[in-house]
Design an enzyme around this catalytic site. Sequence first.
Site, short mmCIF file in Angstrom:
data_model
loop_
_atom_site.label_atom_id
_atom_site.label_comp_id
_atom_site.label_asym_id
_atom_site.label_seq_id
_atom_site.Cartn_x
_atom_site.Cartn_y
_atom_site.Cartn_z
N GLY A 160 -8.49 18.39 -9.33
CA GLY A 160 -7.26 18.45 -10.12
C GLY A 160 -7.49 18.01 -11.55
N ASN B 215 -7.54 0.84 -3.73
CA ASN B 215 -7.23 1.79 -4.81
C ASN B 215 -8.50 2.31 -5.48
OD1 ASN B 215 -4.56 1.84 -4.34
ND2 ASN B 215 -3.92 0.71 -6.14
N PHE C 104 0.81 -1.22 0.00
CA PHE C 104 0.00 0.00 0.00
C PHE C 104 0.85 1.28 0.00
CE2 PHE C 104 -2.54 -3.38 1.91
CZ PHE C 104 -3.69 -3.31 1.15
N LEU C 105 2.16 1.14 -0.21
CA LEU C 105 2.99 2.36 -0.14
C LEU C 105 2.62 3.36 -1.23
CD1 LEU C 105 5.20 2.33 -2.65
CD2 LEU C 105 6.35 0.69 -1.21
N CYS D 35 -0.49 2.97 -10.57
CA CYS D 35 -1.42 2.10 -9.85
C CYS D 35 -2.89 2.38 -10.16
CB CYS D 35 -1.16 2.18 -8.36
SG CYS D 35 0.43 1.47 -7.92
N ILE E 198 -9.56 14.60 -1.60
CA ILE E 198 -10.66 15.35 -2.21
C ILE E 198 -10.15 16.69 -2.74
CG2 ILE E 198 -12.58 14.20 -1.02
CD1 ILE E 198 -12.66 16.72 0.84
N GLU F 33 4.24 6.24 -3.74
CA GLU F 33 5.48 6.81 -4.25
C GLU F 33 5.60 8.23 -3.71
OE1 GLU F 33 5.73 6.44 -8.52
OE2 GLU F 33 5.35 4.30 -8.39
N1 LIG Z 1 4.64 1.75 -7.63
C1 LIG Z 1 3.77 1.80 -6.65
O1 LIG Z 1 3.51 2.86 -6.07
C2 LIG Z 1 3.07 0.56 -6.18
C3 LIG Z 1 2.39 0.56 -4.96
C4 LIG Z 1 1.76 -0.60 -4.54
C5 LIG Z 1 1.76 -1.73 -5.34
N2 LIG Z 1 2.41 -1.69 -6.55
C6 LIG Z 1 2.43 -2.93 -7.35
O2 LIG Z 1 3.70 -3.55 -7.17
C7 LIG Z 1 4.10 -4.19 -8.39
C8 LIG Z 1 5.46 -3.65 -8.81
O3 LIG Z 1 5.31 -2.26 -9.11
P1 LIG Z 1 6.55 -1.29 -9.34
O4 LIG Z 1 6.00 0.07 -9.46
O5 LIG Z 1 7.59 -1.59 -8.32
O6 LIG Z 1 7.05 -1.81 -10.77
P2 LIG Z 1 8.38 -1.41 -11.53
O7 LIG Z 1 8.05 -1.48 -12.97
O8 LIG Z 1 8.96 -0.16 -10.96
O9 LIG Z 1 9.40 -2.59 -11.16
C9 LIG Z 1 9.26 -3.91 -11.57
C10 LIG Z 1 10.64 -4.51 -11.71
O10 LIG Z 1 10.52 -5.92 -11.94
C11 LIG Z 1 11.56 -6.29 -12.81
N3 LIG Z 1 11.27 -7.61 -13.40
C12 LIG Z 1 10.38 -7.94 -14.37
N4 LIG Z 1 10.42 -9.25 -14.61
C13 LIG Z 1 11.35 -9.78 -13.78
C14 LIG Z 1 11.84 -11.08 -13.55
N5 LIG Z 1 11.39 -12.13 -14.25
N6 LIG Z 1 12.79 -11.25 -12.62
C15 LIG Z 1 13.27 -10.21 -11.93
N7 LIG Z 1 12.84 -8.94 -12.10
C16 LIG Z 1 11.89 -8.72 -13.01
C17 LIG Z 1 11.64 -5.16 -13.82
O11 LIG Z 1 12.87 -5.13 -14.51
C18 LIG Z 1 11.46 -3.95 -12.89
O12 LIG Z 1 12.69 -3.46 -12.40
C19 LIG Z 1 2.97 -3.94 -9.39
O13 LIG Z 1 2.10 -5.01 -9.37
C20 LIG Z 1 2.30 -2.70 -8.84
O14 LIG Z 1 0.96 -2.61 -9.22
C21 LIG Z 1 3.08 -0.59 -6.98
#
Ligand SMILES: NC(=O)c1ccc[n+]([C@@H]2O[C@H](COP(=O)([O-])OP(=O)(O)OC[C@H]3O[C@@H](n4cnc5c(N)ncnc54)[C@H](O)[C@@H]3O)[C@@H](O)[C@H]2O)c1
Length: 440
Positions: A259, A214, A155-156, A266, A256, A158
């Site tokens: 924007g 979300n 749930f973090l 996400c 709220i 960015e």
């Molecule tokens: N970014 C956010 O704020 C956030 C918050 C909560 C949940 N999520 C979820 O977390 C998941 C990851 O999101 P993210 O933003 O960190 O994605 P991202 O695209 O920043 O990172 C994903 C990483 O996985 C790597 N990767 C892909 N296939 C691979 C493999 N076979 N082996 C090793 N590494 C591999 C990619 O090279 C990439 O560096 C998603 O499902 C997203 O929905 C993201």
Amino acid sequence: MKVGIIGSGYVGLVAAACFAEMGNNVICVDIDNKKIDKLKQGEIPIYEPGLTDLVIGNQNRNNLTFTTKINDALAFSEVIFIAVGTPMGDDGSADLKYVLQVAQSIGENMTKHLVVVDKSTVPVGTTDLVKQTIQNALDVRKSDLTFSVVSNPEFLKEGAAIKDFMHPDRVVVGADNDDAMILMRNLYAPFTLSNDRFIGMDVRSAEMTKYAANAMLATKISFINEIANICEKVGADVNHVRTGIGSDKRIGYQFIYPGCGYGGSCFPKDVQALINIANNHGYNPELISSVESVNKAQKEVLFSKLTSQLGTDLKGKKIAVWGLSFKPETDDMREAPSINLIKSIISAGGNVNAYDPKAVHEAKFYLKGLEVNYFEDKYSALEGVDSLILVTEWKEFRSPDFDLMKGKMKGNLFVDGRNQFKSDFIKNKGFEYIQIGVKA
Ligand SMILES: NC(=O)c1ccc[n+]([C@@H]2O[C@H](COP(=O)([O-])OP(=O)(O)OC[C@H]3O[C@@H](n4cnc5c(N)ncnc54)[C@H](O)[C@@H]3O)[C@@H](O)[C@H]2O)c1
């Protein structure tokens, strides 16, 4: 504990650094050689406040290592996280190819009992699919190794990812066996010491919790944007309406702000994936579908405000855009409203001067092929422009030098996509000031 994290993106890298900070030994894997090379040299491939110190500090203490070899992580770890991307597929569903590739590799290469944790955001039922994929690969090897698969959605946010991970509102874990649940409780105990915020549940409910959270937040955003649009029509000021409703504790002030629509990696994909999940189960999610369509329309609002003042033919006009990332304190450009805006300005014949404190590098990738002039400081971007549009509310835009701005701009049109300022004040400074949800 010995922890492996597969995927070193926004979630994987933050989780790895935070687990290491709590004294665990963490190995972080990615298939991107360049990313891993950089990380090994202490270079952080993304902008996230506080992350550099945490990664380098733990590397120096030998708590955190990086590799491209999944086998190293499988041999080392007792618990292994899948934190790879789940981008939107062509039909709006979550594309599970990276998650399932990892599951396949785990099954093919694991050498001892493992707890596999799915941290990627995945449709309900994916944890079962991961389990089946690992089991099938073990069967091919005729291996009788055992494993559990649990769901632990993240749930973090960015921009505040370290704080969110270190002090979570809650830790949600879905597991179908007690041993895995106990291991997860222990792993997360240091993060919820002051009061226990660990919420254990069944796997499918954990998977669904992430989408529901979300969708709820996206709903709040689309709701206030719709109210803003109505305010404009009826001559009300959404800034007053927002404080008027936010003061009700049942509603609250968060999420709220009117924007120019939500973006990021996400909300857009998760809302779309939830619609897809519901449709696949024969349910038409009317409310959530509207959240999505209101947001799509809202991403066009800044452009229509601009053209309502400058006309639809922007040939010979120069527009400054302040803020490119989808929100402040990140360089993430995925689904950023600035992309829609800049594309529309350029197709209408206008020129764009763009400035962002951190996201220019990423923006150049997302706006590839478009002639955009990028600037290293916010004031130089204003030289000779007809209008300024504020898209992303970085702190450095909160109290700018309005006289300097006025002196540099050719025109005086200031379209504020984040309603940052008091209207009378800006108008007194000589700007024509346009906000969201306030009649021009
Ligand atoms: N970014 C956010 O704020 C956030 C918050 C909560 C949940 N999520 C979820 O977390 C998941 C990851 O999101 P993210 O933003 O960190 O994605 P991202 O695209 O920043 O990172 C994903 C990483 O996985 C790597 N990767 C892909 N296939 C691979 C493999 N076979 N082996 C090793 N590494 C591999 C990619 O090279 C990439 O560096 C998603 O499902 C997203 O929905 C993201």
